[in-house]
Design an enzyme around this catalytic site. Structure first.
Site, PDB file in Angstrom:
ATOM      1  N   ARG A 268      30.601  -6.346  -3.254  1.00 48.62           N
ATOM      2  CA  ARG A 268      30.282  -5.202  -2.413  1.00 48.62           C
ATOM      3  C   ARG A 268      31.094  -3.988  -2.851  1.00 48.62           C
ATOM      4  O   ARG A 268      32.195  -4.128  -3.377  1.00 48.62           O
ATOM      5  CB  ARG A 268      30.576  -5.506  -0.940  1.00 48.62           C
TER       6      ARG A 268
ATOM      7  N   ASP B 282       6.722  -7.014  14.657  1.00 45.97           N
ATOM      8  CA  ASP B 282       7.674  -6.235  13.859  1.00 45.97           C
ATOM      9  C   ASP B 282       8.144  -5.021  14.650  1.00 45.97           C
ATOM     10  O   ASP B 282       8.185  -3.906  14.133  1.00 45.97           O
ATOM     11  CB  ASP B 282       7.035  -5.808  12.540  1.00 45.97           C
TER      12      ASP B 282
ATOM     13  N   GLY C 208       0.797  -1.214   0.000  1.00 46.59           N
ATOM     14  CA  GLY C 208       0.000   0.000   0.000  1.00 46.59           C
ATOM     15  C   GLY C 208       0.828   1.260   0.000  1.00 46.59           C
ATOM     16  O   GLY C 208       2.044   1.230   0.163  1.00 46.59           O
ATOM     17  N   THR C 209       0.131   2.377  -0.193  1.00 44.86           N
ATOM     18  CA  THR C 209       0.743   3.696  -0.199  1.00 44.86           C
ATOM     19  C   THR C 209       0.040   4.559   0.837  1.00 44.86           C
ATOM     20  O   THR C 209      -1.184   4.483   0.986  1.00 44.86           O
ATOM     21  CB  THR C 209       0.611   4.345  -1.586  1.00 44.86           C
TER      22      THR C 209
ATOM     23  N   GLU D 291      33.938   4.066   3.998  1.00 44.57           N
ATOM     24  CA  GLU D 291      34.525   2.768   3.663  1.00 44.57           C
ATOM     25  C   GLU D 291      33.607   1.613   4.046  1.00 44.57           C
ATOM     26  O   GLU D 291      33.930   0.462   3.788  1.00 44.57           O
ATOM     27  CB  GLU D 291      35.894   2.618   4.349  1.00 44.57           C
TER      28      GLU D 291
ATOM     29  N   THR E 283      30.508  -0.857   3.475  1.00 43.04           N
ATOM     30  CA  THR E 283      30.162  -1.416   2.170  1.00 43.04           C
ATOM     31  C   THR E 283      28.684  -1.763   2.056  1.00 43.04           C
ATOM     32  O   THR E 283      27.984  -1.923   3.046  1.00 43.04           O
ATOM     33  CB  THR E 283      30.983  -2.690   1.890  1.00 43.04           C
TER      34      THR E 283
END
Length: 520
Positions: free
Chosen positions: A452, A256, A144-145, A487, A489
């Site tokens: 990477r 969650d 959804g939005t 630096e 990654t």
């Protein structure tokens, strides 16, 4: 009565046997799932948290489901397994379990474009646009939005999450949407939980109208304020665990929990902090366990990876949040999902390296008890709220935490935002041919064939396409925060795959808007 502790409506007499009450089953939203080894890994940055609803306290008569749907029973099973992963075979079995595909739904497929107006909510709601004007987009995810919407009668602003019906592929998906609304209705009025104003349905989509929070994310507020102590962290932890305790006492498991799912209502210093996004939440019966792997990698509990878990998994996730609040880094870290899961299953909990020597023993004691791998021995939400470190009159010191904690928190948040911004902007501005060229650019940069590239190399690679990426978003993107180590990654294959997925989502959203504008 020295050890009596009262929080909200419950006192400190909780036991495992009487903690969990109420009904049923499972909620959805294509949870983050690690992929099989022979497929490209799915990046964590495209998890459901991208669908965050920047959700402002308001009241009204919500237009919700009239009758409660009786949820279908989720497959549950034997008691909670408390065994630690100690041998290689067991670890591989758990990782393989987490990497397994979602079972195919054993139900008929719906022709979503032909769904009638009341087919999901099963009640006449009226059309959203009769009552609200839609404004700017706040975010989007796989299902959804979310937009700002303004109530025509009052001028009040809310957040509206719109779920296109064509994404509801089967009966289970439809049930999941009903249940998400029902869970938010069930929690309506609870402190520190986002409120639902109403639910609407037309022939194209289901719309959930919720309160709008404009105060920003948890980590951003901490970094912005600058002053940060253990006592402040303990206060935030109490709010988080209060939400968990409220949900569990009402028979709901969030599933969650992570910093991105907690937003401040406004910019005031004393603004309430609210839990949002119950798209993966579920109703829970006493003694019920679940088997589907959902959640976000850094915050996922080991028993979730083992596909046999209950509400104790929320405590683990909250424990990870407290660890991050006190140190600025995740307790179980890896560069890939598989590495993270390995650490979650059997990595050592670090409470000795910087900044932990400056953190109180009481805080470390609480974290150990929340990040106990055996869920049977893990504290309940009520027991956490009664811990000496987290109580209002508790022993959390008010001295500032090490300055490295704030800088780490800023980096922890900024790195994720950088990835998401890059994904969104690239998907919007580059053609398929240019995206392919970007992948080849990364391959050339990656002389060691590691898969990477550093953030500095990512920035340089994107600058090649600056003529197409000439807008304020890209200017922000190119100004990589100084706190993000150049630096560090990123897996560029994951990055490109996420771009492709995001392009698909954006194209689908454009089609949805066109279809919605032609139907009432």
């Amino acid at each position: 009565m020295g050890n009596v502790c009262v929080h909200m409506v419950n006192n400190c007499v909780d036991t495992k046997s009487n903690s969990w009450v109420r009904p049923t089953d499972l909620i959805m939203d294509h949870p983050l799932k690690p992929q099989l080894q022979d497929k490209p890994p799915q990046p964590m940055l495209m998890n459901k948290d991208d669908d965050k609803t920047k959700l402002n306290d308001t009241h009204g008569d919500p237009k919700l489901l009239e009758g409660k749907e009786k949820p279908a029973q989720k497959q549950t099973s034997q008691g909670q397994g408390g065994r630690k992963c100690s041998d290689e075979e067991y670890k591989k079995r758990a990782i393989a379990c987490a990497n397994s595909k979602r079972k195919a739904h054993n139900v008929r497929r719906l022709m979503s474009a032909g769904l009638q107006a009341e087919s999901v909510l099963k009640t006449k709601t009226g059309h959203l646009k009769e009552y609200y004007n839609l404004g700017s987009k706040l975010g989007h995810g796989q299902f959804g939005t979310t937009f700002v919407c303004v109530e025509k009668g009052t001028g009040e602003e809310y957040a509206c999450k719109s779920i296109p019906k064509r994404k509801l592929e089967n009966e289970e998906d439809v049930e999941d949407v009903r249940r998400e609304i029902e869970i938010m209705k069930h929690l309506l009025g609870q402190p520190n939980v986002i409120s639902i104003k109403g639910a609407y349905e037309d022939s194209v989509a289901v719309h959930m109208v919720m309160e709008l929070c404009r105060g920003g994310e948890l980590f951003d507020r901490i970094v912005e304020r600058g002053h940060y102590s253990e006592r402040k962290a303990a206060h935030l932890a109490k709010v988080i665990l209060g939400v968990v305790q409220t949900c569990h006492s009402l028979g709901v498991m969030h599933r969650d929990l992570k910093p991105e799912n907690f937003l401040f209502v406004n910019d005031d210093e004393d603004s309430p902090l609210k839990a949002i996004d119950f798209g993966l939440s579920m109703f829970l019966k006493p003694g019920e366990n679940f088997t589907d792997v959902v959640g976000s990698p850094y915050y996922i509990a080991p028993e979730v990876l083992n596909k046999n878990y209950g509400p104790e998994a929320d405590i683990w996730s909250a424990g990870v949040m407290i660890y991050v609040l006190l140190s600025g880094s995740a307790p179980f870290w890896g560069e890939t999902e598989e590495e993270i899961f390995n650490e979650v299953l059997e990595g050592e909990l670090d409470l000795t390296s910087d900044p932990w020597p400056q953190v109180s023993e009481s805080a470390k004691d609480l974290i150990r008890k929340m990040l106990e791998r055996n869920p049977i021995q893990r504290l309940t939400a009520q027991q956490v709220l009664c811990h000496p470190w987290i109580r209002d009159e508790g022993n959390a010191p008010d001295t500032p935490l090490d300055t490295t904690v704030l800088s780490r928190l800023k980096k922890f948040s900024a790195t994720d935002k950088l990835k998401k911004m890059a994904l969104r902007v690239i998907a919007e501005r580059l053609s398929e041919e240019e995206i392919h060229e970007l992948r080849e650019t990364f391959k050339t940069i990656d002389s060691g064939k590691s898969g990477r590239v550093t953030y500095k190399e990512l920035k340089n690679g994107l600058e090649r396409f600056n003529t197409n990426l000439d807008n304020s978003d890209i200017n922000s993107l190119m100004q990589i925060p100084t706190d993000v180590h150049l630096e560090d990654t990123v897996d560029y294959n994951e990055f490109i795959e996420a771009i492709v997925r995001l392009r698909q989502i954006q194209e689908e959203e454009a089609n949805d808007r066109l279809e919605s504008s032609t139907k009432v």
